[in-house]
Design an enzyme around this catalytic site. Structure first.
Site, short mmCIF file in Angstrom:
data_model
loop_
_atom_site.label_atom_id
_atom_site.label_comp_id
_atom_site.label_asym_id
_atom_site.label_seq_id
_atom_site.Cartn_x
_atom_site.Cartn_y
_atom_site.Cartn_z
N LYS A 186 0.91 -1.13 0.04
CA LYS A 186 0.07 0.23 -0.14
C LYS A 186 0.84 1.37 -0.12
O LYS A 186 0.67 2.11 -0.75
CB LYS A 186 -0.89 -0.12 1.23
N GLU A 193 0.82 6.79 -6.64
CA GLU A 193 -0.30 7.59 -6.81
C GLU A 193 0.26 9.11 -6.63
O GLU A 193 -0.34 9.89 -7.35
CB GLU A 193 -1.27 7.55 -5.43
#
Length: 314
Positions: A186, A193
């Site tokens: 993550k 991102e």
């Protein structure tokens, strides 16, 4: 105010003789609140606790533990760091042998290993799960990256399946590896991102600066189908421009959650070049000093997908 359930009433029952899965959820913020609802829609019973009693089903973690049948699954969805530490420490003193704690927040992977060791000393199980989906997860489902022992992950699979989008499990869920691997994945996801948002934002600023561009929102809209840069982030960029065409209400100050920094630190530690992610992180630092249309767009995108607060324009 959310209706409370008593420990007795909240215990799992079924008219067909099979126990309905029942879990505890600690932390009912922007994501936890929606996760509870998505789980309930999938037929999983959830008893939720939050310090905000307007959101909680029970008044304390003691009541939550009493409400969930053993062996328990308790999902933690609270801010990383000190708050997660306190919740794990409290659970380590109150849960029963064989209970499973899942940290679905944004903890650093090294903290997972420490939390697992603390719980293991008390005969408790631990898994970590990176969760992506933000404020849209209730309807769209969440991307999930789990770390932990295979038996613990399999035990919680009905929960993972309820939270993820419909379709093939492999498209939205992965058991990455042992404890810490889920949050490591993550972390890298969030680093990517950063780079993606920065690229879209710089493109926005360049288009906005050129006087021959007369339909800036339409340009992005035309990229939604058939182009190699189409994505959900692009869809959210267009939504942000629809809501505030000039981004006039948003300041260009952009926070960083910590995971971008951790990604860069890991890149350095492992001698992996990550110039795009590193530059995107540094751009966020720069946003706190100078006015930038690109960083306004990054702020707008963070608000669109994650509900992160924006600062009003000065």
């Amino acid at each position: 105010m959310t209706r409370r359930t008593t420990p007795t009433a909240a215990r799992s029952t079924s008219t067909k003789g099979h126990r309905i899965m029942h879990i505890g959820l600690i932390g009912l913020g922007k994501m936890g609140f929606n996760m509870r609802e998505r789980l309930r829609r999938a037929g999983i019973e959830v008893t939720g606790y939050d310090r905000n009693q307007d959101l909680a089903d029970v008044a304390s973690t003691d009541e939550l533990i009493a409400a969930v049948p053993a062996p328990r699954i308790i999902w933690i969805m609270v801010p990383a760091g000190e708050i997660t530490d306190k919740v794990v420490a409290e659970l380590s003193e109150k849960l029963s042998e064989g209970d499973l704690v899942i940290d679905g927040g944004n903890s650093r992977f090294t903290e997972d290993q420490r939390h697992a060791a603390l719980l293991e000393d008390k005969g408790l199980r631990f898994a970590d799960c990176g969760v992506s989906g933000g404020v849209w997860g209730l309807e769209n489902g969440y991307g999930l990256m789990a770390g932990g022992d295979a038996a613990d992950i399999e035990r919680a699979m009905p929960v993972f399946d309820a939270l993820r989008p419909e379709g093939d499990r492999a498209d939205s869920f992965v058991h990455v590896g042992e404890v810490g691997a889920g949050h490591y994945a993550k972390m890298v996801h969030n680093g990517i991102e950063y780079g993606l948002m920065q690229s879209y934002a710089e493109g926005y600023q360049l288009l906005a600066a050129k006087d021959i561009i007369t339909d800036l929102p339409g340009t992005f809209r035309a990229w939604q189908k058939g182009t190699v840069v189409r994505s959900w982030l692009l869809d959210l960029l267009i939504k942000a421009l629809d809501e505030d065409p000039g981004l006039e209400t948003i300041d260009d100050y952009v926070e960083d959650s910590g995971e971008g920094r951790w990604t860069v630190e890991e890149a350095i530690a492992n001698a992996v070049p990550a110039p795009a992610i590193t530059a995107a992180l540094f751009a966020r630092f720069e946003s706190r000093e100078d006015s930038s249309p690109a960083m306004k767009m990054v702020s707008a995108l963070r608000h669109q997908f994650g509900g992160h607060a924006t600062r009003p324009a000065k």
